[in-house]
Design a protein around this motif. Structure first.
Motif, PDB file in Angstrom:
ATOM      1  N   GLY A   1       0.825  -1.198   0.000  1.00  0.00           N
ATOM      2  CA  GLY A   1       0.000   0.000   0.000  1.00  0.00           C
ATOM      3  C   GLY A   1       0.861   1.250   0.000  1.00  0.00           C
ATOM      4  N   PHE A   2       0.193   2.390   0.088  1.00  0.00           N
ATOM      5  CA  PHE A   2       0.867   3.690   0.050  1.00  0.00           C
ATOM      6  C   PHE A   2       1.925   3.790   1.153  1.00  0.00           C
ATOM      7  CE2 PHE A   2       1.485   8.151   0.741  1.00  0.00           C
ATOM      8  CZ  PHE A   2       1.302   8.755  -0.480  1.00  0.00           C
ATOM      9  N   GLY A   3       1.505   3.555   2.400  1.00  0.00           N
ATOM     10  CA  GLY A   3       2.429   3.652   3.524  1.00  0.00           C
ATOM     11  C   GLY A   3       3.482   2.570   3.514  1.00  0.00           C
ATOM     12  N   ASP A   4       3.124   1.382   3.016  1.00  0.00           N
ATOM     13  CA  ASP A   4       4.078   0.271   2.970  1.00  0.00           C
ATOM     14  C   ASP A   4       5.254   0.594   2.049  1.00  0.00           C
ATOM     15  OD1 ASP A   4       2.496  -1.256   4.664  1.00  0.00           O
ATOM     16  OD2 ASP A   4       1.324  -2.054   3.005  1.00  0.00           O
ATOM     17  N   ILE A   5       4.974   1.248   0.930  1.00  0.00           N
ATOM     18  CA  ILE A   5       6.041   1.605  -0.009  1.00  0.00           C
ATOM     19  C   ILE A   5       6.999   2.610   0.624  1.00  0.00           C
ATOM     20  CG2 ILE A   5       6.507   2.829  -2.175  1.00  0.00           C
ATOM     21  CD1 ILE A   5       4.060   1.489  -3.352  1.00  0.00           C
ATOM     22  N   LEU A   6       6.449   3.606   1.305  1.00  0.00           N
ATOM     23  CA  LEU A   6       7.307   4.583   1.981  1.00  0.00           C
ATOM     24  C   LEU A   6       8.154   3.913   3.059  1.00  0.00           C
ATOM     25  CD1 LEU A   6       4.792   7.552   2.400  1.00  0.00           C
ATOM     26  CD2 LEU A   6       6.715   7.436   0.818  1.00  0.00           C
ATOM     27  N   ASP A   7       7.519   3.070   3.869  1.00  0.00           N
ATOM     28  CA  ASP A   7       8.230   2.395   4.949  1.00  0.00           C
ATOM     29  C   ASP A   7       9.318   1.477   4.401  1.00  0.00           C
ATOM     30  OD1 ASP A   7       8.448   1.488   7.837  1.00  0.00           O
ATOM     31  OD2 ASP A   7       7.920  -0.403   6.880  1.00  0.00           O
ATOM     32  N   PHE A   8       8.986   0.708   3.364  1.00  0.00           N
ATOM     33  CA  PHE A   8       9.957  -0.227   2.798  1.00  0.00           C
ATOM     34  C   PHE A   8      11.112   0.512   2.142  1.00  0.00           C
ATOM     35  CE2 PHE A   8      11.208  -3.305  -0.610  1.00  0.00           C
ATOM     36  CZ  PHE A   8      11.800  -4.215   0.251  1.00  0.00           C
ATOM     37  N   THR A   9      10.831   1.658   1.519  1.00  0.00           N
ATOM     38  CA  THR A   9      11.885   2.451   0.896  1.00  0.00           C
ATOM     39  C   THR A   9      12.918   2.894   1.922  1.00  0.00           C
ATOM     40  OG1 THR A   9      10.432   3.270  -0.861  1.00  0.00           O
ATOM     41  CG2 THR A   9      12.376   4.585  -0.355  1.00  0.00           C
ATOM     42  N   PHE A  10      12.457   3.417   3.051  1.00  0.00           N
ATOM     43  CA  PHE A  10      13.389   3.896   4.071  1.00  0.00           C
ATOM     44  C   PHE A  10      14.116   2.742   4.755  1.00  0.00           C
ATOM     45  CE2 PHE A  10      10.673   7.667   3.673  1.00  0.00           C
ATOM     46  CZ  PHE A  10      11.642   8.651   3.598  1.00  0.00           C
ATOM     47  N   ARG A  11      13.443   1.611   4.936  1.00  0.00           N
ATOM     48  CA  ARG A  11      14.120   0.452   5.526  1.00  0.00           C
ATOM     49  C   ARG A  11      15.193  -0.090   4.587  1.00  0.00           C
ATOM     50  NH1 ARG A  11      11.331  -3.862   6.038  1.00  0.00           N
ATOM     51  NH2 ARG A  11       9.268  -3.216   5.301  1.00  0.00           N
ATOM     52  N   LEU A  12      14.884  -0.115   3.301  1.00  0.00           N
ATOM     53  CA  LEU A  12      15.852  -0.579   2.318  1.00  0.00           C
ATOM     54  C   LEU A  12      17.051   0.369   2.250  1.00  0.00           C
ATOM     55  CD1 LEU A  12      16.088  -2.921   0.321  1.00  0.00           C
ATOM     56  CD2 LEU A  12      15.067  -1.446  -1.425  1.00  0.00           C
ATOM     57  N   ALA A  13      16.776   1.668   2.301  1.00  0.00           N
ATOM     58  CA  ALA A  13      17.863   2.647   2.298  1.00  0.00           C
ATOM     59  C   ALA A  13      18.747   2.511   3.532  1.00  0.00           C
ATOM     60  CB  ALA A  13      17.291   4.057   2.217  1.00  0.00           C
ATOM     61  N   LYS A  14      18.136   2.205   4.660  1.00  0.00           N
ATOM     62  CA  LYS A  14      18.891   2.038   5.899  1.00  0.00           C
ATOM     63  C   LYS A  14      19.724   0.759   5.889  1.00  0.00           C
ATOM     64  CE  LYS A  14      18.240   1.382  10.883  1.00  0.00           C
ATOM     65  NZ  LYS A  14      17.239   1.248  11.979  1.00  0.00           N
ATOM     66  N   ASN A  15      19.123  -0.345   5.455  1.00  0.00           N
ATOM     67  CA  ASN A  15      19.802  -1.636   5.508  1.00  0.00           C
ATOM     68  C   ASN A  15      20.946  -1.750   4.502  1.00  0.00           C
ATOM     69  OD1 ASN A  15      17.999  -2.411   7.500  1.00  0.00           O
ATOM     70  ND2 ASN A  15      16.600  -3.414   6.070  1.00  0.00           N
ATOM     71  N   ARG A  16      20.793  -1.113   3.336  1.00  0.00           N
ATOM     72  CA  ARG A  16      21.838  -1.186   2.307  1.00  0.00           C
ATOM     73  C   ARG A  16      22.397   0.188   1.997  1.00  0.00           C
ATOM     74  NH1 ARG A  16      21.700  -6.435   0.074  1.00  0.00           N
ATOM     75  NH2 ARG A  16      23.676  -5.772  -0.853  1.00  0.00           N
ATOM     76  N   PHE A  17      22.503   1.011   3.040  1.00  0.00           N
ATOM     77  CA  PHE A  17      22.928   2.403   2.859  1.00  0.00           C
ATOM     78  C   PHE A  17      24.285   2.505   2.174  1.00  0.00           C
ATOM     79  CE2 PHE A  17      25.350   6.070   4.365  1.00  0.00           C
ATOM     80  CZ  PHE A  17      24.505   7.112   4.003  1.00  0.00           C
ATOM     81  N   VAL A  18      25.237   1.715   2.610  1.00  0.00           N
ATOM     82  CA  VAL A  18      26.600   1.809   2.077  1.00  0.00           C
ATOM     83  C   VAL A  18      26.617   1.558   0.574  1.00  0.00           C
ATOM     84  CG1 VAL A  18      28.919   0.820   2.146  1.00  0.00           C
ATOM     85  CG2 VAL A  18      27.653   1.177   4.273  1.00  0.00           C
ATOM     86  N   ASP A  19      25.922   0.513   0.128  1.00  0.00           N
ATOM     87  CA  ASP A  19      25.901   0.191  -1.299  1.00  0.00           C
ATOM     88  C   ASP A  19      25.276   1.314  -2.121  1.00  0.00           C
ATOM     89  OD1 ASP A  19      27.057  -2.333  -0.931  1.00  0.00           O
ATOM     90  OD2 ASP A  19      25.124  -3.231  -0.472  1.00  0.00           O
ATOM     91  N   PHE A  20      24.108   1.764  -1.705  1.00  0.00           N
ATOM     92  CA  PHE A  20      23.407   2.796  -2.468  1.00  0.00           C
ATOM     93  C   PHE A  20      24.175   4.116  -2.458  1.00  0.00           C
ATOM     94  CE2 PHE A  20      19.504   0.221  -1.294  1.00  0.00           C
ATOM     95  CZ  PHE A  20      19.339  -0.291  -2.569  1.00  0.00           C
ATOM     96  N   PHE A  21      24.688   4.487  -1.291  1.00  0.00           N
ATOM     97  CA  PHE A  21      25.376   5.772  -1.201  1.00  0.00           C
ATOM     98  C   PHE A  21      26.662   5.766  -2.028  1.00  0.00           C
ATOM     99  CE2 PHE A  21      28.195   8.885   0.874  1.00  0.00           C
ATOM    100  CZ  PHE A  21      27.396  10.005   0.771  1.00  0.00           C
ATOM    101  N   PHE A  22      27.389   4.650  -2.036  1.00  0.00           N
ATOM    102  CA  PHE A  22      28.633   4.600  -2.793  1.00  0.00           C
ATOM    103  C   PHE A  22      28.385   4.572  -4.295  1.00  0.00           C
ATOM    104  CE2 PHE A  22      30.908   3.754   1.122  1.00  0.00           C
ATOM    105  CZ  PHE A  22      32.137   4.355   0.879  1.00  0.00           C
ATOM    106  N   ILE A  23      27.244   4.056  -4.710  1.00  0.00           N
ATOM    107  CA  ILE A  23      26.900   4.149  -6.130  1.00  0.00           C
ATOM    108  C   ILE A  23      26.806   5.609  -6.553  1.00  0.00           C
ATOM    109  CG2 ILE A  23      25.031   3.784  -7.798  1.00  0.00           C
ATOM    110  CD1 ILE A  23      24.434   1.137  -6.371  1.00  0.00           C
ATOM    111  N   LEU A  24      26.063   6.395  -5.773  1.00  0.00           N
ATOM    112  CA  LEU A  24      25.906   7.815  -6.091  1.00  0.00           C
ATOM    113  C   LEU A  24      27.206   8.576  -5.879  1.00  0.00           C
ATOM    114  CD1 LEU A  24      22.384   8.497  -4.565  1.00  0.00           C
ATOM    115  CD2 LEU A  24      23.000   8.539  -6.969  1.00  0.00           C
ATOM    116  N   LEU A  25      27.933   8.243  -4.814  1.00  0.00           N
ATOM    117  CA  LEU A  25      29.186   8.943  -4.531  1.00  0.00           C
ATOM    118  C   LEU A  25      30.212   8.708  -5.635  1.00  0.00           C
ATOM    119  CD1 LEU A  25      30.654  10.701  -2.432  1.00  0.00           C
ATOM    120  CD2 LEU A  25      31.519   8.582  -1.411  1.00  0.00           C
ATOM    121  N   PHE A  26      30.276   7.489  -6.128  1.00  0.00           N
ATOM    122  CA  PHE A  26      31.236   7.158  -7.181  1.00  0.00           C
ATOM    123  C   PHE A  26      30.909   7.877  -8.489  1.00  0.00           C
ATOM    124  CE2 PHE A  26      32.777   4.546 -10.694  1.00  0.00           C
ATOM    125  CZ  PHE A  26      34.111   4.378 -10.351  1.00  0.00           C
ATOM    126  N   LEU A  27      29.611   7.991  -8.803  1.00  0.00           N
ATOM    127  CA  LEU A  27      29.205   8.572 -10.083  1.00  0.00           C
ATOM    128  C   LEU A  27      28.996  10.079 -10.018  1.00  0.00           C
ATOM    129  CD1 LEU A  27      26.715   5.801 -11.245  1.00  0.00           C
ATOM    130  CD2 LEU A  27      28.927   6.326 -12.267  1.00  0.00           C
TER     131      LEU A  27
END
Length: 301
Positions: free
Chosen positions: A10-36
């Motif tokens: 649902g609407f809230g589930d997508i927001l919640d899952f997005t932030f949890r995913l960003a938190k759990n794999r923060f290093v991977d996602f941030f380094f992708i953006l940092l590198f590029l």
């Protein structure tokens, strides 16, 4: 398959899952953006330093580069070579942004797809795979931009003509007509933009190019939810960015350090939006594939 991707959200589930995913794999996602994107911000900081901006504190804001060029041209009749060099630097930054920003977005989509499938990946592997899709993404993005431009310019002229004609007949009616037409065109523009916006993920994952048809099918029953999610993500990005930029500017002014801090925050908000976009796409894909399977079963029966 990651179980968290296996059920519609649902609407809230997508927001919640997005932030949890960003938190759990923060290093991977941030380094992708940092590198590029990091090199673009580094070049920007160097350009600011060369242009005379203080690193720690800049109390006086002298305007953007093009404003300084116009002032110098007006006062002296010519432009200093250093200003031309700065202009070339900013053009290089623009070109790098056009190349690297779509690649960064595609790399995050690919990373989320690996997580969805419970597959291992590295930052380098998803960046490499994203570069492979650069030209299809560039072509589709150019086409998408032209479509949006046409959708904006044609209603603008029609609205302007009808409003002007209405004002000549009756000023009050003309103004009301203009407001109604503007709101109607704005809603229609946002609606169509949302319906076609997932072309990017479709092209990235090789599920259709230029991807507009697939995006249209995926969003057929979730358009207004998608629009609401886009608005929430944009409000989050804008509120965080403006709050940090204003707070840091009070302490550091328009210095290079202030620009670097704001850019880091921009990386974080861009990361959140990119992950949210990928989560929305895979949720739509799950819903559409499930509906398609149900129709096949019913036809078989």
């Amino acid at each position: 398959m990651n179980e968290q991707f296996n059920k519609p959200k649902g609407f809230g589930d997508i927001l919640d899952f997005t932030f949890r995913l960003a938190k759990n794999r923060f290093v991977d996602f941030f380094f992708i953006l940092l590198f590029l994107i990091g090199p673009i911000y580094l070049i920007q900081a160097i350009i600011l330093l060369i242009g005379g901006t203080s690193f720690f504190r800049e109390d006086i804001f002298e305007g953007f580069w093009y404003e300084q060029v116009l002032l110098e041209l007006e006062s002296t009749g010519y432009v200093d070579a250093s200003m031309i060099g700065l202009g070339v630097g900013y053009l290089i930054l623009l070109l790098l942004g056009v190349i690297l920003l779509p690649v960064a977005q595609a790399a995050i989509i690919l990373a989320v797809n690996h997580i969805r499938k419970s597959e291992e990946f590295t930052v380098g592997s998803v960046i490499k795979a994203a570069f492979v899709r650069f030209f299809p993404l560039l072509g589709s993005s150019i086409l998408f931009g032209l479509i949006l431009f046409g959708l904006a310019i044609i209603p603008f002229f029609i609205t302007t003509f009808l409003t002007g004609f209405g004002v000549v007949i009756n000023p009050v009616v003309g103004v009301l007509l203009g407001i109604v037409l503007f709101l109607g065109c704005a809603v229609g523009y946002i609606y169509l933009m949302a319906r076609w916006s997932f072309y990017f993920a479709s092209v990235t994952l090789k599920e259709g190019s230029p991807g507009f048809g697939r995006s249209w099918r995926l969003t057929s029953k979730r358009t207004w939810v998608i629009i609401g999610l886009y608005i929430i993500f944009m409000l989050i990005m804008m509120s965080v960015s403006y709050a940090v930029e204003f707070s840091v500017a009070l302490l550091l002014g328009g210095s290079v350090l202030q620009s670097m801090i704001v850019n880091i925050v921009t990386l974080l908000t861009t990361m959140i939006f990119s992950i949210g976009y990928a989560v929305m796409y895979f949720d739509l894909k799950l819903r559409y594939d499930a509906d398609d399977l149900k129709e096949m079963i019913e036809e078989y029966k």
